[in-house]
Design a protein around this motif. Structure first.
Motif, PDB file in Angstrom:
ATOM      1  N   ASP A  21       0.832  -1.206   0.000  1.00 26.55           N
ATOM      2  CA  ASP A  21       0.000   0.000   0.000  1.00 26.55           C
ATOM      3  C   ASP A  21       0.869   1.260   0.000  1.00 26.55           C
ATOM      4  O   ASP A  21       0.533   2.263  -0.636  1.00 26.55           O
ATOM      5  CB  ASP A  21      -0.924   0.004   1.215  1.00 26.55           C
ATOM      6  CG  ASP A  21      -2.059  -0.993   1.090  1.00 26.55           C
ATOM      7  OD1 ASP A  21      -2.327  -1.445  -0.043  1.00 26.55           O
ATOM      8  OD2 ASP A  21      -2.670  -1.338   2.122  1.00 26.55           O
ATOM      9  N   TRP A  22       1.974   1.187   0.726  1.00 28.23           N
ATOM     10  CA  TRP A  22       2.897   2.331   0.761  1.00 28.23           C
ATOM     11  C   TRP A  22       3.496   2.594  -0.615  1.00 28.23           C
ATOM     12  O   TRP A  22       3.574   3.743  -1.062  1.00 28.23           O
ATOM     13  CB  TRP A  22       3.991   2.042   1.793  1.00 28.23           C
ATOM     14  CG  TRP A  22       5.124   3.019   1.786  1.00 28.23           C
ATOM     15  CD1 TRP A  22       5.116   4.302   2.240  1.00 28.23           C
ATOM     16  CD2 TRP A  22       6.455   2.765   1.304  1.00 28.23           C
ATOM     17  NE1 TRP A  22       6.353   4.881   2.071  1.00 28.23           N
ATOM     18  CE2 TRP A  22       7.197   3.956   1.509  1.00 28.23           C
ATOM     19  CE3 TRP A  22       7.086   1.664   0.745  1.00 28.23           C
ATOM     20  CZ2 TRP A  22       8.545   4.059   1.147  1.00 28.23           C
ATOM     21  CZ3 TRP A  22       8.423   1.757   0.405  1.00 28.23           C
ATOM     22  CH2 TRP A  22       9.143   2.941   0.596  1.00 28.23           C
ATOM     23  N   ARG A  23       3.901   1.540  -1.303  1.00 26.10           N
ATOM     24  CA  ARG A  23       4.458   1.710  -2.646  1.00 26.10           C
ATOM     25  C   ARG A  23       3.428   2.320  -3.588  1.00 26.10           C
ATOM     26  O   ARG A  23       3.740   3.222  -4.381  1.00 26.10           O
ATOM     27  CB  ARG A  23       4.936   0.366  -3.187  1.00 26.10           C
ATOM     28  CG  ARG A  23       6.213  -0.153  -2.533  1.00 26.10           C
ATOM     29  CD  ARG A  23       6.503  -1.583  -2.965  1.00 26.10           C
ATOM     30  NE  ARG A  23       7.737  -2.101  -2.379  1.00 26.10           N
ATOM     31  CZ  ARG A  23       8.073  -3.381  -2.347  1.00 26.10           C
ATOM     32  NH1 ARG A  23       7.248  -4.296  -2.877  1.00 26.10           N
ATOM     33  NH2 ARG A  23       9.212  -3.770  -1.795  1.00 26.10           N
ATOM     34  N   ARG A  24       2.195   1.826  -3.512  1.00 22.55           N
ATOM     35  CA  ARG A  24       1.148   2.397  -4.374  1.00 22.55           C
ATOM     36  C   ARG A  24       0.929   3.873  -4.058  1.00 22.55           C
ATOM     37  O   ARG A  24       0.721   4.695  -4.961  1.00 22.55           O
ATOM     38  CB  ARG A  24      -0.150   1.606  -4.228  1.00 22.55           C
ATOM     39  CG  ARG A  24      -0.270   0.429  -5.185  1.00 22.55           C
ATOM     40  CD  ARG A  24      -1.611  -0.238  -5.089  1.00 22.55           C
ATOM     41  NE  ARG A  24      -1.789  -0.924  -3.828  1.00 22.55           N
ATOM     42  CZ  ARG A  24      -1.383  -2.169  -3.587  1.00 22.55           C
ATOM     43  NH1 ARG A  24      -0.789  -2.866  -4.540  1.00 22.55           N
ATOM     44  NH2 ARG A  24      -1.572  -2.727  -2.412  1.00 22.55           N
ATOM     45  N   ASN A  25       0.985   4.217  -2.799  1.00 27.86           N
ATOM     46  CA  ASN A  25       0.806   5.616  -2.422  1.00 27.86           C
ATOM     47  C   ASN A  25       1.940   6.479  -2.959  1.00 27.86           C
ATOM     48  O   ASN A  25       1.721   7.631  -3.367  1.00 27.86           O
ATOM     49  CB  ASN A  25       0.724   5.749  -0.909  1.00 27.86           C
ATOM     50  CG  ASN A  25       0.413   7.171  -0.467  1.00 27.86           C
ATOM     51  OD1 ASN A  25      -0.653   7.709  -0.743  1.00 27.86           O
ATOM     52  ND2 ASN A  25       1.364   7.799   0.216  1.00 27.86           N
ATOM     53  N   ASN A  26       3.155   5.935  -2.965  1.00 21.72           N
ATOM     54  CA  ASN A  26       4.278   6.693  -3.514  1.00 21.72           C
ATOM     55  C   ASN A  26       4.039   7.032  -4.983  1.00 21.72           C
ATOM     56  O   ASN A  26       4.298   8.152  -5.433  1.00 21.72           O
ATOM     57  CB  ASN A  26       5.578   5.888  -3.378  1.00 21.72           C
ATOM     58  CG  ASN A  26       6.004   5.719  -1.935  1.00 21.72           C
ATOM     59  OD1 ASN A  26       5.712   6.561  -1.094  1.00 21.72           O
ATOM     60  ND2 ASN A  26       6.686   4.619  -1.646  1.00 21.72           N
ATOM     61  N   VAL A  27       3.539   6.052  -5.748  1.00 23.15           N
ATOM     62  CA  VAL A  27       3.258   6.293  -7.164  1.00 23.15           C
ATOM     63  C   VAL A  27       2.070   7.244  -7.308  1.00 23.15           C
ATOM     64  O   VAL A  27       2.073   8.145  -8.161  1.00 23.15           O
ATOM     65  CB  VAL A  27       3.006   4.973  -7.902  1.00 23.15           C
ATOM     66  CG1 VAL A  27       2.703   5.237  -9.377  1.00 23.15           C
ATOM     67  CG2 VAL A  27       4.211   4.039  -7.780  1.00 23.15           C
ATOM     68  N   ASN A  28       1.057   7.062  -6.466  1.00 21.34           N
ATOM     69  CA  ASN A  28      -0.098   7.963  -6.508  1.00 21.34           C
ATOM     70  C   ASN A  28       0.330   9.413  -6.278  1.00 21.34           C
ATOM     71  O   ASN A  28      -0.149  10.336  -6.953  1.00 21.34           O
ATOM     72  CB  ASN A  28      -1.131   7.567  -5.456  1.00 21.34           C
ATOM     73  CG  ASN A  28      -1.867   6.290  -5.796  1.00 21.34           C
ATOM     74  OD1 ASN A  28      -1.852   5.848  -6.949  1.00 21.34           O
ATOM     75  ND2 ASN A  28      -2.513   5.688  -4.817  1.00 21.34           N
ATOM     76  N   LEU A  29       1.218   9.618  -5.303  1.00 23.22           N
ATOM     77  CA  LEU A  29       1.689  10.973  -5.021  1.00 23.22           C
ATOM     78  C   LEU A  29       2.434  11.553  -6.220  1.00 23.22           C
ATOM     79  O   LEU A  29       2.262  12.727  -6.561  1.00 23.22           O
ATOM     80  CB  LEU A  29       2.602  10.968  -3.789  1.00 23.22           C
ATOM     81  CG  LEU A  29       1.908  10.762  -2.442  1.00 23.22           C
ATOM     82  CD1 LEU A  29       2.940  10.589  -1.327  1.00 23.22           C
ATOM     83  CD2 LEU A  29       0.984  11.939  -2.119  1.00 23.22           C
ATOM     84  N   LEU A  30       3.255  10.730  -6.871  1.00 30.44           N
ATOM     85  CA  LEU A  30       3.980  11.198  -8.053  1.00 30.44           C
ATOM     86  C   LEU A  30       2.998  11.660  -9.128  1.00 30.44           C
ATOM     87  O   LEU A  30       3.159  12.729  -9.721  1.00 30.44           O
ATOM     88  CB  LEU A  30       4.871  10.081  -8.597  1.00 30.44           C
ATOM     89  CG  LEU A  30       5.648  10.443  -9.864  1.00 30.44           C
ATOM     90  CD1 LEU A  30       6.796  11.392  -9.542  1.00 30.44           C
ATOM     91  CD2 LEU A  30       6.173   9.183 -10.554  1.00 30.44           C
ATOM     92  N   VAL A  31       1.979  10.858  -9.383  1.00 30.99           N
ATOM     93  CA  VAL A  31       0.999  11.188 -10.419  1.00 30.99           C
ATOM     94  C   VAL A  31       0.229  12.454 -10.043  1.00 30.99           C
ATOM     95  O   VAL A  31       0.091  13.387 -10.847  1.00 30.99           O
ATOM     96  CB  VAL A  31       0.035  10.010 -10.635  1.00 30.99           C
ATOM     97  CG1 VAL A  31      -1.101  10.407 -11.585  1.00 30.99           C
ATOM     98  CG2 VAL A  31       0.783   8.793 -11.182  1.00 30.99           C
ATOM     99  N   GLN A  32      -0.272  12.491  -8.819  1.00 30.63           N
ATOM    100  CA  GLN A  32      -1.088  13.622  -8.391  1.00 30.63           C
ATOM    101  C   GLN A  32      -0.280  14.920  -8.391  1.00 30.63           C
ATOM    102  O   GLN A  32      -0.733  15.955  -8.900  1.00 30.63           O
ATOM    103  CB  GLN A  32      -1.651  13.348  -6.997  1.00 30.63           C
ATOM    104  CG  GLN A  32      -2.627  14.395  -6.499  1.00 30.63           C
ATOM    105  CD  GLN A  32      -3.203  14.038  -5.132  1.00 30.63           C
ATOM    106  OE1 GLN A  32      -2.637  13.215  -4.410  1.00 30.63           O
ATOM    107  NE2 GLN A  32      -4.318  14.643  -4.778  1.00 30.63           N
ATOM    108  N   GLU A  33       0.916  14.875  -7.834  1.00 32.72           N
ATOM    109  CA  GLU A  33       1.728  16.085  -7.734  1.00 32.72           C
ATOM    110  C   GLU A  33       2.178  16.577  -9.111  1.00 32.72           C
ATOM    111  O   GLU A  33       2.169  17.784  -9.377  1.00 32.72           O
ATOM    112  CB  GLU A  33       2.947  15.808  -6.850  1.00 32.72           C
ATOM    113  CG  GLU A  33       2.595  15.600  -5.380  1.00 32.72           C
ATOM    114  CD  GLU A  33       3.768  15.081  -4.561  1.00 32.72           C
ATOM    115  OE1 GLU A  33       3.583  14.865  -3.348  1.00 32.72           O
ATOM    116  OE2 GLU A  33       4.870  14.890  -5.122  1.00 32.72           O
ATOM    117  N   MET A  34       2.561  15.657  -9.984  1.00 34.13           N
ATOM    118  CA  MET A  34       3.015  16.073 -11.312  1.00 34.13           C
ATOM    119  C   MET A  34       1.882  16.730 -12.091  1.00 34.13           C
ATOM    120  O   MET A  34       2.075  17.760 -12.756  1.00 34.13           O
ATOM    121  CB  MET A  34       3.563  14.869 -12.083  1.00 34.13           C
ATOM    122  CG  MET A  34       4.235  15.236 -13.393  1.00 34.13           C
ATOM    123  SD  MET A  34       5.771  16.169 -13.153  1.00 34.13           S
ATOM    124  CE  MET A  34       6.241  16.463 -14.859  1.00 34.13           C
TER     125      MET A  34
END
Length: 670
Positions: A249-262
């Motif tokens: 779940d943490w790894r998915r959140n890391n990718v989610n943050l990258l997508v959202q922030e970019m």
């Protein structure tokens, strides 16, 4: 061909036939557009084989020199010639966009202050190629009116696992704690907040400095599984994973943050730049998650920690292009299953859906027998027509489009890309349709029909669409409902434009031009210009350079919406010779039909003299300009001498009252 595929094709063919027979598109006019052709609230039957809007693109890969450059260390001129040839291929195939890899392995195809020059350019990482490839590529793509989507790989550092092979200035050498080795490759660690910020900064440099149309990511986030090897990020999880009960779940959140922030950063700097991702074609299988697809393949949600469905539902991105790289009827991941699934995912969101096509499989050695069918790729796009959420396709990759094995790409183009298409509008990105342009001249010559036009109003046009309709009009509204009459799109250069058409057959045609902003919002169509191919036709507007003359006694006005072009000329009557002249280069002594265009008004002159210079002397035809405006008015047919001279004059010498008007003249051989 298996029984399942045969049944599917029969069902699809009957469905498409029904849609074609009953397919209705309602064309709704913008406010104030009723005086222009092609607009109004009209029910139109459209042809799904010639859609008005459809993204058509191909990926141009730079990693490992897959597509471009074809090898390392090529000269600048060779690199540029190769790239131009890819763009020419896209244009020849009636594509309207390219997706070009400019940051394949934590490096750059532009002079980046963050990362070194790419080794795929010169053969040695960090070596300047002697020019700015990104600036060159964007300019060349736009010159052909192709959208340029800049393709970045966020986290891949190298296709090997030896940091010492990276140039000494590489950020991964400067910050060895930012990377890990996995599966024989090097990656930036997505779990480190400073890495997430850095890769965004590196990509945003290109967004900020270059006129790109889109930011594009592929399917590489966390690395794909490699046997039983574990991703070495347990210490990172211990340091930054508070609030998460498990590392997945943490790894998915890391990718989610990258997508959202970019996505947020792109829109802050350039709201018009699209943000799209091309993920692995399966989110989750329905056997794992009831929201998943009826497939049994690798699950990107679990394997590479890419929660693609969430990115769509949260609308963090502008478009998604799942790599549906399987054939129709493939048991583990059926194209005919996944396209409907993705269509349902985007339904109700503002996220656009394009399909990533496995062009590289078609006719290739070692592929499933289904890919030896020349119709496979075309059948994919035929299936797409049943799902209105599918707004286009991207082909992987450019070299396979060019190879055209089995003639499969040519078949797809003939079946689905036979006409140009406008890029679909993403309404949430805004933009404003420009004012309609006006055709200032339309001349048929040995090289074809040459059109010239003038932009309308003050809004900036990025491109123009050119339509050709058989006959002399008036043009029906439905002529613009699909691309049946769309012959070209042309990049804007200033406030004027031109295009030369080469109709396949002699005849009479009516041309229209519309203007588009950079987000492809389209203006109403221009007034039509009728041209007889195999004969001669010319339009001279009062703004046509070198073709219209009038004294200072003639004023200029844009008051009437019935005007031809941007304005018209007016003068008060006087008992003296002070005509406004329209000059035309008459190709041969022959009979010509002469028409005039003027705006009408109850206060204008009831007997405006029009002087025609004929072989038998000047002829005068009086026109009541109080009525009949906003269209071509026939003065008659006259014998004109060959030569470049003042052919038609609008005289002020009349006993009537009210302004005399000079706007536009059309001369056509008969």
């Amino acid at each position: 061909m298996g029984a399942h595929r045969t049944l599917w094709l029969r069902t699809l063919a009957s469905t498409v036939a029904a849609v074609t027979a009953a397919g209705i598109l309602t064309v709704v006019a913008p406010a104030g557009a009723s005086s222009r052709p092609g607009f109004g609230t009209t029910a139109c039957q459209t042809n799904p084989a010639t859609p008005k809007r459809q993204l058509r693109a191909m990926w141009i890969s730079s990693v490992a020199n897959i597509d471009w450059p074809s090898g390392t260390g090529l000269s600048m001129s060779t690199q540029q010639a190769e790239f131009r040839s890819w763009l020419d291929l896209a244009a020849q195939r009636n594509m309207n966009a390219v997706v070009v890899q400019i940051r394949p392995t934590a490096d750059a195809f532009w002079p980046s202050p963050y990362e070194p020059w790419s080794q795929w350019l010169t053969g040695t990482q960090g070596v300047d190629p002697g020019y700015d490839p990104l600036a060159f590529m964007v300019a060349e793509a736009h010159a052909r009116n192709l959208e340029f989507h800049a393709w970045f790989n966020p986290y891949r550092v190298a296709t090997h696992n030896d940091p010492s092979r990276l140039v000494a200035s590489h950020p991964a050498r400067q910050h060895p704690d930012w990377i890990f080795s996995y599966g024989g490759r090097l990656y930036y660690n997505p779990g480190l907040p400073m890495v997430r910020a850095f890769v965004q900064d590196a990509m945003m440099d290109a967004v900020t400095r270059y006129d790109i149309d889109g930011v594009h990511w592929d399917d590489y986030f966390y690395p794909y599984p490699s046997g039983t090897e574990q991703i070495p990020d347990q210490q990172t999880f211990a340091a930054y994973g508070s609030g998460f009960s498990n590392i997945s779940d943490w790894r998915r959140n890391n990718v989610n943050l990258l997508v959202q922030e970019m996505g947020q950063r792109i829109k802050t700097v350039k709201p018009w730049v699209k943000f799209g991702i091309s993920p692995f074609g399966i989110w989750r299988n329905s056997s794992t998650d009831p929201l998943g697809s009826a497939t049994s393949g690798l699950q990107s949600y679990d394997a590479i920690y890419a929660d693609t469905r969430r990115w769509v539902k949260q609308q963090w991105i502008d478009y998604i292009t799942p790599q549906v790289y399987w054939h129709i009827g493939f048991s583990a991941a059926d194209y005919a299953v996944l396209v409907p699934w993705w269509s349902n995912v985007v339904a109700g969101t503002r996220v656009q859906l394009f399909i990533g096509q496995a062009t590289y499989r078609l006719g290739a050695t070692g592929q499933d027998p289904a890919w030896q069918d020349p119709a496979e790729l075309s059948d994919h796009l035929l299936l797409n027509r049943n799902h209105p959420q599918v707004l286009g396709d991207i082909q992987f990759s450019a070299k396979d489009v060019r190879a055209d094995r089995l003639g499969g790409v040519s078949r797809m183009v003939a079946d689905h890309y036979s006409r140009p298409a406008l890029i679909p509008v993403a309404a949430h990105l805004g933009g404003t349709a420009p004012a309609a342009p006006s055709i200032t001249s339309a001349v048929s010559g040995t090289g074809g029909v040459t059109l010239n036009w003038q932009a309308g109003g003050s809004a900036t046009s990025t491109s123009y669409a050119v339509y050709r309709v058989s006959g002399s009009g008036p043009t029906d509204a439905c002529a613009f409902a699909d691309a049946r009459n769309l012959i070209a799109t042309v990049r804007a250069t200033g406030t004027t434009g031109s295009f030369t058409d080469k109709p396949a057959a002699a005849g009479t045609y009516t041309y229209h031009v519309s203007a588009l902003d950079r987000l492809h919002n389209e203006s109403v169509a221009s007034v039509g210009a009728v041209v007889t191919v195999g004969g001669f036709s010319a339009i001279v507007d009062n703004t046509t350079a070198g073709r219209f003359t009038a004294s200072a006694n003639w004023g200029t006005s844009s008051f009437s919406t019935q005007r031809y072009g941007t304005d018209y000329r007016f003068a008060t009557p006087v008992a003296a010779s002070d005509p406004a002249w329209f000059k035309v280069n008459i190709p041969a002594t022959a009979s010509y039909r002469i028409e005039v265009w003027y705006p009408s008004n109850a206060g204008y002159n009831a007997a405006t003299p029009h002087v025609i210079v004929t072989t038998s002397g000047n002829r005068t035809v009086n026109i009541d300009q109080r009525t009949g405006g906003g269209q071509w008015m026939v003065l008659g047919t006259f014998t004109l001498a060959a030569g470049d001279y003042n052919v038609v004059g609008v005289s002020r010498w009349t006993t009537g009252t009210g302004y005399v008007i000079a706007d536009a003249v059309r001369i056509t051989s008969v």
